[in-house]
Design a protein around this motif. Structure first.
Motif, mmCIF file in Angstrom:
data_model
loop_
_atom_site.group_PDB
_atom_site.id
_atom_site.type_symbol
_atom_site.label_atom_id
_atom_site.label_comp_id
_atom_site.label_asym_id
_atom_site.label_seq_id
_atom_site.Cartn_x
_atom_site.Cartn_y
_atom_site.Cartn_z
ATOM 1 N N GLY A 14 10.828 -6.100 -16.453
ATOM 2 C CA GLY A 14 12.157 -6.509 -16.922
ATOM 3 C C GLY A 14 12.456 -6.010 -18.319
ATOM 4 O O GLY A 14 13.581 -5.618 -18.626
ATOM 5 N N ARG A 15 11.453 -6.024 -19.188
ATOM 6 C CA ARG A 15 11.660 -5.504 -20.545
ATOM 7 C C ARG A 15 11.983 -4.005 -20.484
ATOM 8 O O ARG A 15 12.879 -3.527 -21.176
ATOM 9 C CB ARG A 15 10.425 -5.736 -21.409
ATOM 10 N N ALA A 16 11.256 -3.271 -19.654
ATOM 11 C CA ALA A 16 11.528 -1.828 -19.522
ATOM 12 C C ALA A 16 12.936 -1.597 -18.981
ATOM 13 O O ALA A 16 13.634 -0.664 -19.409
ATOM 14 C CB ALA A 16 10.482 -1.185 -18.597
ATOM 15 N N ILE A 17 13.376 -2.449 -18.060
ATOM 16 C CA ILE A 17 14.740 -2.324 -17.506
ATOM 17 C C ILE A 17 15.762 -2.592 -18.611
ATOM 18 O O ILE A 17 16.731 -1.843 -18.779
ATOM 19 C CB ILE A 17 14.934 -3.295 -16.317
ATOM 20 N N ALA A 18 15.541 -3.657 -19.379
ATOM 21 C CA ALA A 18 16.473 -3.987 -20.468
ATOM 22 C C ALA A 18 16.568 -2.830 -21.467
ATOM 23 O O ALA A 18 17.663 -2.432 -21.891
ATOM 24 C CB ALA A 18 16.023 -5.267 -21.164
ATOM 25 N N LEU A 19 15.415 -2.266 -21.828
ATOM 26 C CA LEU A 19 15.402 -1.146 -22.782
ATOM 27 C C LEU A 19 16.111 0.084 -22.210
ATOM 28 O O LEU A 19 16.864 0.764 -22.908
ATOM 29 C CB LEU A 19 13.958 -0.783 -23.144
ATOM 30 N N LEU A 39 13.193 -13.020 -27.447
ATOM 31 C CA LEU A 39 13.732 -12.661 -28.763
ATOM 32 C C LEU A 39 13.122 -11.345 -29.264
ATOM 33 O O LEU A 39 13.810 -10.521 -29.866
ATOM 34 C CB LEU A 39 13.483 -13.798 -29.766
ATOM 35 N N GLU A 40 11.832 -11.154 -28.971
ATOM 36 C CA GLU A 40 11.181 -9.882 -29.362
ATOM 37 C C GLU A 40 11.877 -8.693 -28.704
ATOM 38 O O GLU A 40 12.121 -7.660 -29.332
ATOM 39 C CB GLU A 40 9.726 -9.875 -28.861
ATOM 40 N N ILE A 45 15.557 -3.923 -29.068
ATOM 41 C CA ILE A 45 16.780 -3.192 -28.687
ATOM 42 C C ILE A 45 17.696 -3.016 -29.905
ATOM 43 O O ILE A 45 18.226 -1.931 -30.157
ATOM 44 C CB ILE A 45 17.507 -3.938 -27.545
ATOM 45 N N ARG A 46 17.845 -4.086 -30.663
ATOM 46 C CA ARG A 46 18.739 -4.002 -31.833
ATOM 47 C C ARG A 46 18.197 -3.030 -32.874
ATOM 48 O O ARG A 46 18.964 -2.314 -33.525
ATOM 49 C CB ARG A 46 18.939 -5.393 -32.445
#
Ligand code: NAD
Length: 246
Positions: A14-19, A39-40, A45-46
């Motif tokens: 999921g983190r890879a998808i978000a990125l 939050l990490e 991303i920000r």
């Protein structure tokens, strides 16, 4: 700005998808009960110049899902893409499987997919377009012993995908699923398979491409499904390095 919602986007696949969506210019909204990891991920991303928000939510709860969509619409706008990635595993000898454990896996993996899809589709329908990608598993197609809850939940996701694709096409919404094989994430690393070199080597040899999968393999496919596959709906894309055809 296009908007992508990713459930279970705090870590792993999921983190890879978000990125991947953030790097493609989407504003990304993550729902996950793991606040610290969530939050990490949005800080990451920000830091790359992207736009992201985190909502502490359990996808099996209708109230949490409604909150996620409400906050996302208010902060980023209605979603163009939803990736139903949140999922939990469960392995126990079938003769010892407890009904409450079976129900919990179904509630997160299958009901969660339905709830998030329905809430996002209401917003997508209002603007006449959208794409939903559900993360199933090769466990929907082939099984190992003692994985009944997980296999049933993922098989249900494949059928739910077909049904939603038929129902939502009239609103301009496509619905597909992706069935990953072994992907190197928390689950895989902590499984008996990875701890035992023989199993780990066996897993690699099981794949015609000669390796297990990486989160980015799945993330790129999700992005393609949402951005580029305008004539594809109701499909189950197996991404497993050829494991299931061997
Ligand atoms: P992971 O455990 O590393 O990450 C899952 C994420 O989902 C976590 O951030 C977790 O906090 C979140 N989550 C758990 N319960 C939730 C809930 N109720 N509501 C919202 N979020 C919740 O897992 P992963 O390996 O990255 O797997 C991601 C998805 O891919 C899952 O659906 C999994 O079944 C599927 N999958 C994984 C593999 C693999 O080999 N890793 C293979 C096939 C399918």
């Amino acid at each position: 700005m296009a908007v992508a919602c990713v459930s279970g986007g705090a870590q792993g696949i999921g983190r890879a998808i978000a990125l991947a969506f953030a790097r493609a210019g989407y504003g990304v909204s993550i729902a996950d009960p793991d606040r610290q990891a969530g939050l990490e991920t949005i800080q990451w991303i920000r830091a790359e110049g992207g736009d992201a928000m985190y909502v502490n939510a359990d996808v099996s709860s209708p109230d949490d899902v409604a909150k996620w969509m409400r906050l996302t619409e208010a902060e980023l706008g209605p979603p163009d893409a939803l990736v139903n990635n949140a999922g939990i595993g469960h392995t126990v000898p079938f003769l010892e499987l407890k009904p409450e454990d079976f129900d919990r896996v179904l509630a997160v993996n299958l009901r969660g997919t339905m709830l998030c899809s329905q809430a996002a589709a209401r917003l997508m329908a209002a603007k006449g377009s959208g794409s939903i990608v559900n993360i199933a598993s090769t466990r929907a197609l082939m099984s190992e012993p003692d994985s009944e809850s997980y296999a049933a939940s993922k098989g249900g996701i494949v059928s739910l995908t077909h049904a939603m694709a038929v129902s939502l096409g009239r609103y301009g919404i496509r619905v597909n699923c992706i069935s990953p094989g072994w992907i190197e994430t928390r689950d895989w690393q902590y499984s008996e398979r990875a701890e035992t070199p023989v199993h780990s080597e066996r897993d690699r040899l099981q794949h015609p491409v000669g390796r297990v999968g990486r989160p980015d393999d799945i993330a790129e496919a999700c992005l393609f499904m949402c951005r580029s596959a305008g004539f594809v709906t109701g499909q189950n894309w197996v991404i497993d390095g050829g494991m299931t055809i061997k």
